[in-house]
Design a protein around this motif. Structure first.
Motif, PDB file in Angstrom:
ATOM      1  N   VAL A   3       0.837  -1.204   0.000  1.00  0.00           N
ATOM      2  CA  VAL A   3       0.000   0.000   0.000  1.00  0.00           C
ATOM      3  C   VAL A   3       0.869   1.251   0.000  1.00  0.00           C
ATOM      4  N   ASP A   4       1.966   1.225   0.760  1.00  0.00           N
ATOM      5  CA  ASP A   4       2.877   2.373   0.797  1.00  0.00           C
ATOM      6  C   ASP A   4       3.485   2.654  -0.570  1.00  0.00           C
ATOM      7  N   ARG A   5       3.635   1.612  -1.386  1.00  0.00           N
ATOM      8  CA  ARG A   5       4.193   1.770  -2.735  1.00  0.00           C
ATOM      9  C   ARG A   5       3.119   2.140  -3.752  1.00  0.00           C
ATOM     10  N   GLY A   6       1.898   2.313  -3.284  1.00  0.00           N
ATOM     11  CA  GLY A   6       0.809   2.667  -4.174  1.00  0.00           C
ATOM     12  C   GLY A   6       0.211   1.499  -4.908  1.00  0.00           C
ATOM     13  N   LEU A   7       0.491   0.268  -4.431  1.00  0.00           N
ATOM     14  CA  LEU A   7      -0.035  -0.933  -5.071  1.00  0.00           C
ATOM     15  C   LEU A   7      -1.293  -1.418  -4.373  1.00  0.00           C
ATOM     16  N   SER A   8      -2.031  -2.264  -5.071  1.00  0.00           N
ATOM     17  CA  SER A   8      -3.217  -2.877  -4.481  1.00  0.00           C
ATOM     18  C   SER A   8      -2.781  -3.832  -3.363  1.00  0.00           C
ATOM     19  N   PRO A   9      -3.527  -3.885  -2.262  1.00  0.00           N
ATOM     20  CA  PRO A   9      -3.158  -4.814  -1.185  1.00  0.00           C
ATOM     21  C   PRO A   9      -3.317  -6.275  -1.578  1.00  0.00           C
ATOM     22  N   THR A  10      -4.111  -6.534  -2.603  1.00  0.00           N
ATOM     23  CA  THR A  10      -4.324  -7.911  -3.048  1.00  0.00           C
ATOM     24  C   THR A  10      -3.527  -8.190  -4.307  1.00  0.00           C
ATOM     25  N   GLN A  11      -3.271  -9.461  -4.559  1.00  0.00           N
ATOM     26  CA  GLN A  11      -2.583  -9.886  -5.760  1.00  0.00           C
ATOM     27  C   GLN A  11      -3.592 -10.472  -6.746  1.00  0.00           C
ATOM     28  N   SER A  12      -3.162 -10.665  -7.972  1.00  0.00           N
ATOM     29  CA  SER A  12      -4.030 -11.249  -8.980  1.00  0.00           C
ATOM     30  C   SER A  12      -3.188 -12.134  -9.884  1.00  0.00           C
ATOM     31  N   THR A  13      -3.800 -13.180 -10.424  1.00  0.00           N
ATOM     32  CA  THR A  13      -3.065 -14.072 -11.312  1.00  0.00           C
ATOM     33  C   THR A  13      -2.995 -13.488 -12.721  1.00  0.00           C
ATOM     34  N   PHE A  14      -2.037 -13.970 -13.476  1.00  0.00           N
ATOM     35  CA  PHE A  14      -1.914 -13.557 -14.872  1.00  0.00           C
ATOM     36  C   PHE A  14      -3.198 -13.867 -15.620  1.00  0.00           C
ATOM     37  N   SER A  15      -3.793 -15.011 -15.312  1.00  0.00           N
ATOM     38  CA  SER A  15      -5.020 -15.417 -15.986  1.00  0.00           C
ATOM     39  C   SER A  15      -6.139 -14.402 -15.786  1.00  0.00           C
ATOM     40  N   GLN A  16      -6.302 -13.927 -14.549  1.00  0.00           N
ATOM     41  CA  GLN A  16      -7.370 -12.963 -14.267  1.00  0.00           C
ATOM     42  C   GLN A  16      -7.167 -11.665 -15.031  1.00  0.00           C
ATOM     43  N   ILE A  17      -5.931 -11.191 -15.072  1.00  0.00           N
ATOM     44  CA  ILE A  17      -5.644  -9.948 -15.790  1.00  0.00           C
ATOM     45  C   ILE A  17      -5.763 -10.153 -17.297  1.00  0.00           C
ATOM     46  N   ALA A  18      -5.279 -11.295 -17.770  1.00  0.00           N
ATOM     47  CA  ALA A  18      -5.340 -11.574 -19.211  1.00  0.00           C
ATOM     48  C   ALA A  18      -6.782 -11.662 -19.697  1.00  0.00           C
ATOM     49  N   MET A  19      -7.648 -12.289 -18.919  1.00  0.00           N
ATOM     50  CA  MET A  19      -9.050 -12.393 -19.307  1.00  0.00           C
ATOM     51  C   MET A  19      -9.697 -11.012 -19.388  1.00  0.00           C
ATOM     52  N   ALA A  20      -9.309 -10.146 -18.459  1.00  0.00           N
ATOM     53  CA  ALA A  20      -9.841  -8.780 -18.473  1.00  0.00           C
ATOM     54  C   ALA A  20      -9.350  -8.036 -19.716  1.00  0.00           C
ATOM     55  N   GLU A  21      -8.095  -8.248 -20.102  1.00  0.00           N
ATOM     56  CA  GLU A  21      -7.550  -7.588 -21.283  1.00  0.00           C
ATOM     57  C   GLU A  21      -8.193  -8.131 -22.560  1.00  0.00           C
ATOM     58  N   LEU A  22      -8.477  -9.424 -22.590  1.00  0.00           N
ATOM     59  CA  LEU A  22      -9.172 -10.000 -23.742  1.00  0.00           C
ATOM     60  C   LEU A  22     -10.552  -9.366 -23.898  1.00  0.00           C
TER      61      LEU A  22
ATOM     62  N   ARG B  28       7.772 -10.778 -31.424  1.00  0.00           N
ATOM     63  CA  ARG B  28       7.247  -9.416 -31.242  1.00  0.00           C
ATOM     64  C   ARG B  28       5.765  -9.458 -30.917  1.00  0.00           C
ATOM     65  N   ASN B  29       5.040 -10.320 -31.615  1.00  0.00           N
ATOM     66  CA  ASN B  29       3.605 -10.449 -31.379  1.00  0.00           C
ATOM     67  C   ASN B  29       3.328 -10.936 -29.956  1.00  0.00           C
ATOM     68  N   HIS B  30       4.053 -11.962 -29.510  1.00  0.00           N
ATOM     69  CA  HIS B  30       3.869 -12.500 -28.165  1.00  0.00           C
ATOM     70  C   HIS B  30       4.260 -11.471 -27.112  1.00  0.00           C
ATOM     71  N   ALA B  31       5.349 -10.750 -27.377  1.00  0.00           N
ATOM     72  CA  ALA B  31       5.815  -9.742 -26.426  1.00  0.00           C
ATOM     73  C   ALA B  31       4.808  -8.603 -26.292  1.00  0.00           C
ATOM     74  N   SER B  32       4.224  -8.197 -27.414  1.00  0.00           N
ATOM     75  CA  SER B  32       3.232  -7.112 -27.390  1.00  0.00           C
ATOM     76  C   SER B  32       1.974  -7.550 -26.644  1.00  0.00           C
ATOM     77  N   ALA B  33       1.531  -8.797 -26.866  1.00  0.00           N
ATOM     78  CA  ALA B  33       0.350  -9.316 -26.174  1.00  0.00           C
ATOM     79  C   ALA B  33       0.618  -9.414 -24.681  1.00  0.00           C
ATOM     80  N   PHE B  34       1.791  -9.903 -24.323  1.00  0.00           N
ATOM     81  CA  PHE B  34       2.188 -10.006 -22.914  1.00  0.00           C
ATOM     82  C   PHE B  34       2.235  -8.624 -22.281  1.00  0.00           C
ATOM     83  N   ASN B  35       2.765  -7.662 -23.010  1.00  0.00           N
ATOM     84  CA  ASN B  35       2.902  -6.304 -22.500  1.00  0.00           C
ATOM     85  C   ASN B  35       1.548  -5.658 -22.227  1.00  0.00           C
ATOM     86  N   ARG B  36       0.547  -5.983 -23.038  1.00  0.00           N
ATOM     87  CA  ARG B  36      -0.796  -5.436 -22.810  1.00  0.00           C
ATOM     88  C   ARG B  36      -1.345  -5.930 -21.464  1.00  0.00           C
ATOM     89  N   VAL B  37      -1.120  -7.185 -21.163  1.00  0.00           N
ATOM     90  CA  VAL B  37      -1.593  -7.749 -19.888  1.00  0.00           C
ATOM     91  C   VAL B  37      -0.853  -7.102 -18.719  1.00  0.00           C
TER      92      VAL B  37
END
Length: 211
Positions: A76-95, A160-169
């Motif tokens: 929280v002091d670093r300005g981050l969310s107190p909870t964590q999230s999996t790559f899958s959860q973030i990736a699904m949101a980006e999709l 490049r394609n994989h890196a760009s997709a990963f970067n969006r997530v």
């Protein structure tokens, strides 16, 4: 009597009184239908944070409670969310984000490539990782795994394609406060350029014409 004593031992009624730690900053308590101790403390944002210690013994529960308190407060002091999230959860949101953009006519052809890369390669490997736990070592493991899946070393355009997709997530994870933009993970986008097929020889042309 002894019967009542045994009954109380096997069906304990937990004392609702809280156990305080760190000068009252952290409270330990048990929920009515749980044998485990939980910790609770207030964040700098004014919100309460509650987590299980994973322990049934009070003394054993104190260590993970204090560790959780310090870890979450640092986030929280670093300005981050107190909870964590999996790559899958973030990736699904980006999709979903990309699908909405395409539905509104603002999508790009590359979104289809990103969607394929996320579903085919990124989710199967990174899916269960917390985004904050994706290290350089994990990325090296992914690169080796990807080669085994493709049966070859990917060319530059694929990387490049994989890196760009990963970067969006990852950018979405940063935006939501799950990780910091400092030292955020990234895939290597460099690789050997794809090579065009050599021109047909006269023999090959004659063979095709005869066919």
């Amino acid at each position: 009597n002894n019967l009542q004593y045994l009954f109380k031992q096997t069906n304990p009624v937990f004392d609702p009184v809280l156990t305080k730690l760190l000068d009252g900053e952290v409270s330990l308590f048990k929920r009515p239908k749980s044998r485990q101790w939980y910790c609770r403390f207030k964040l700098a944002t004014g919100k309460w944070y509650v987590a299980s210690t994973g322990q049934e013994d009070l003394q054993l529960a104190k260590v993970p409670a204090i560790e959780t308190y310090h870890r979450i407060q640092k986030r929280v002091d670093r300005g981050l969310s107190p909870t964590q999230s999996t790559f899958s959860q973030i990736a699904m949101a980006e999709l979903e984000n990309m699908e909405k953009i395409k539905a509104n006519g603002g999508g790009r052809v590359t979104y289809n490539d990103y969607t394929f890369a996320i579903n085919k390669y990124l989710l199967p490997f990174f899916g269960m990782y917390e985004v904050g736990a994706i290290t350089e070592e994990v990325i090296r493991d992914f690169e080796a795994w990807r080669i085994s899946q493709m049966g070859k070393v990917p060319v530059a355009s694929t990387k490049r394609n994989h890196a760009s997709a990963f970067n969006r997530v990852i950018k979405l994870a940063i935006k939501k406060g799950f990780i910091s933009d400092v030292g955020a993970p990234a895939l290597d986008a460099k690789g050997k350029p794809s090579q065009a097929r050599p021109a047909f020889s006269k023999k090959e042309i004659d063979y095709l014409l005869d066919y």
